[in-house]
Design a protein around this motif. Structure first.
Motif, PDB file in Angstrom:
ATOM      1  N   ARG A 211      -6.181  42.720   3.637  1.00 13.90           N
ATOM      2  CA  ARG A 211      -6.537  44.083   3.228  1.00 13.90           C
ATOM      3  C   ARG A 211      -5.619  44.584   2.102  1.00 13.90           C
ATOM      4  N   ASP A 212      -4.298  44.386   2.280  1.00 15.57           N
ATOM      5  CA  ASP A 212      -3.354  44.914   1.290  1.00 15.57           C
ATOM      6  C   ASP A 212      -3.464  44.208  -0.058  1.00 15.57           C
ATOM      7  N   ARG A 213      -3.771  42.897  -0.018  1.00 12.94           N
ATOM      8  CA  ARG A 213      -3.845  42.139  -1.281  1.00 12.94           C
ATOM      9  C   ARG A 213      -5.265  42.015  -1.804  1.00 12.94           C
ATOM     10  N   ASN A 214      -6.217  42.657  -1.116  1.00 15.62           N
ATOM     11  CA  ASN A 214      -7.617  42.658  -1.538  1.00 15.62           C
ATOM     12  C   ASN A 214      -8.145  41.234  -1.758  1.00 15.62           C
ATOM     13  N   ILE A 215      -7.913  40.369  -0.769  1.00 14.26           N
ATOM     14  CA  ILE A 215      -8.304  38.964  -0.861  1.00 14.26           C
ATOM     15  C   ILE A 215      -9.759  38.796  -0.419  1.00 14.26           C
ATOM     16  N   THR A 216     -10.518  38.058  -1.207  1.00 14.69           N
ATOM     17  CA  THR A 216     -11.904  37.740  -0.861  1.00 14.69           C
ATOM     18  C   THR A 216     -12.127  36.248  -1.039  1.00 14.69           C
ATOM     19  N   THR A 217     -13.278  35.788  -0.576  1.00 19.78           N
ATOM     20  CA  THR A 217     -13.617  34.362  -0.736  1.00 19.78           C
ATOM     21  C   THR A 217     -14.259  34.093  -2.084  1.00 19.78           C
ATOM     22  N   GLY A 218     -14.574  35.144  -2.829  1.00 14.66           N
ATOM     23  CA  GLY A 218     -15.251  34.974  -4.114  1.00 14.66           C
ATOM     24  C   GLY A 218     -14.319  34.686  -5.264  1.00 14.66           C
TER      25      GLY A 218
END
Length: 335
Positions: free
Chosen positions: A328-335
């Motif tokens: 959440r804090d690092r705004n990590i996604t799989t895209g």
């Protein structure tokens, strides 16, 4: 019940007949107890592995399966169901009968997926009964041998001047998350370079295209010993047995940092208490085997610290909370 061939009138049982009958009577309760203590009536147990053959989860499954089979006294079969970062296998086990005949052997991605993917085909918190965490494996921050940083403090100093690149095996992978947590704990920004797999990522770090990589200890150990990679710190709280001269992140100056890869075993929700107790005892016995312990240490890991496995569920929940915050804090996604 009428005997189909009744004995002749006046027949007396022989000594042999009396002994055989007494033996059968004594054995019956023992056989009944054994049958009751077996999982799913003694039918084969399938250990469903969430990743392909040859990977870390598969190695753990094939190491422990024969010892678990011996401990339980019934067949244990390993079945690989790779796909969707472990979701395919987990979904299959979540829908299986809750009798202990189908179990999930997963990786640390089990605790990451709920935060990484917007929707899962199961509820991680309610669809499973945690049985055990088999072992934990640290990663190791490695760099290109010619990289100018001599230690982690140098990495932090350089990154504060200009973001450094680090490689991973893909978006949302263990290596990616290890780098994200490093950024958070060290107060720096790094540039994530995603590859399709750990092998290509490691090759480019050895070749100097990308300077840093949070590598798996087992897969990088040979390259470290050959001088093709230089270790800077391990990601566990204690030094790795296979790299005793390499400091931990805390020793290197990054407090509150721990990244472990680990392998849980879970059953479907609703598993009866007696079946759970039998399976946990069998897993504990398998982990006590010297061959299993030696193999885990050879791969750079340690058997889960709680031998009783009473804290396995809490450990999984804590890992899920840790990575939820990082993602959440690092705004990590799989895209």
């Amino acid at each position: 019940m009428v005997h189909p061939n009744p004995p002749a009138q006046g027949w007396m049982p022989s000594r042999r007949h009396l002994i055989a009958s007494a033996g059968a009577a004594l054995a019956a309760p023992w056989i009944g107890a054994q049958a009751q203590g077996r999982i799913a009536g003694g039918k084969p147990i399938t250990l469903v592995v969430s990743y392909p053959p040859g990977g870390g989860a598969d190695l753990m499954a094939r190491t422990i399966a024969p010892k678990l089979e011996a401990a339980l006294g019934q067949t244990v079969v390993v079945e690989n169901k790779a796909g969707a970062s472990g979701q395919l296998a987990a979904s299959h086990v979540a829908r299986a009968a809750a009798d202990g005949s189908v179990l999930l052997l997963d990786a640390s991605s089990f605790a990451v997926n709920p935060s990484l993917f917007p929707r899962l085909p199961y509820d991680t918190a309610t669809a499973f009964t945690p049985l055990a965490v088999l072992a934990t494996f640290p990663n190791v921050l490695v760099c290109t041998p010619s990289f100018e940083a001599k230690d982690v403090k140098d990495v932090i100093r350089l990154a504060k001047a200009k973001p450094l690149n680090y490689a991973s095996s893909g978006n949302g992978s263990a290596q990616h998350l290890a780098g994200a947590l490093f950024e958070q704990r060290a107060g720096v920004d790094l540039t994530h370079v995603a590859y399709r797999g750990g092998g290509p990522a490691m090759n480019d770090v050895m070749g100097g295209q990308v300077p840093l990589f949070f590598a798996n200890v087992a897969s990088s150990l040979g390259h470290i010993k050959a001088g093709k990679l230089r270790p800077l710190a391990v990601t566990s709280r204690l030094r790795a047995r296979s790299l005793p001269d390499v400091p931990t992140m805390a020793e290197a100056g990054v407090s509150g940092y721990e990244v472990l890869e680990w392998n849980p075993i879970l059953a479907p929700a609703g598993l009866p208490a007696d079946a759970k107790a039998t399976l946990v005892a069998g897993i504990r016995k398998a982990l006590d085997d010297a061959e299993v312990l030696g193999r885990i240490r050879q791969l750079g890991g340690d058997v889960f610290a709680d031998a009783s496995q009473q804290s396995a569920g809490q450990f999984i929940a804590a890992q899920q909370a840790l990575w939820a915050k990082v993602i959440r804090d690092r705004n990590i996604t799989t895209g």
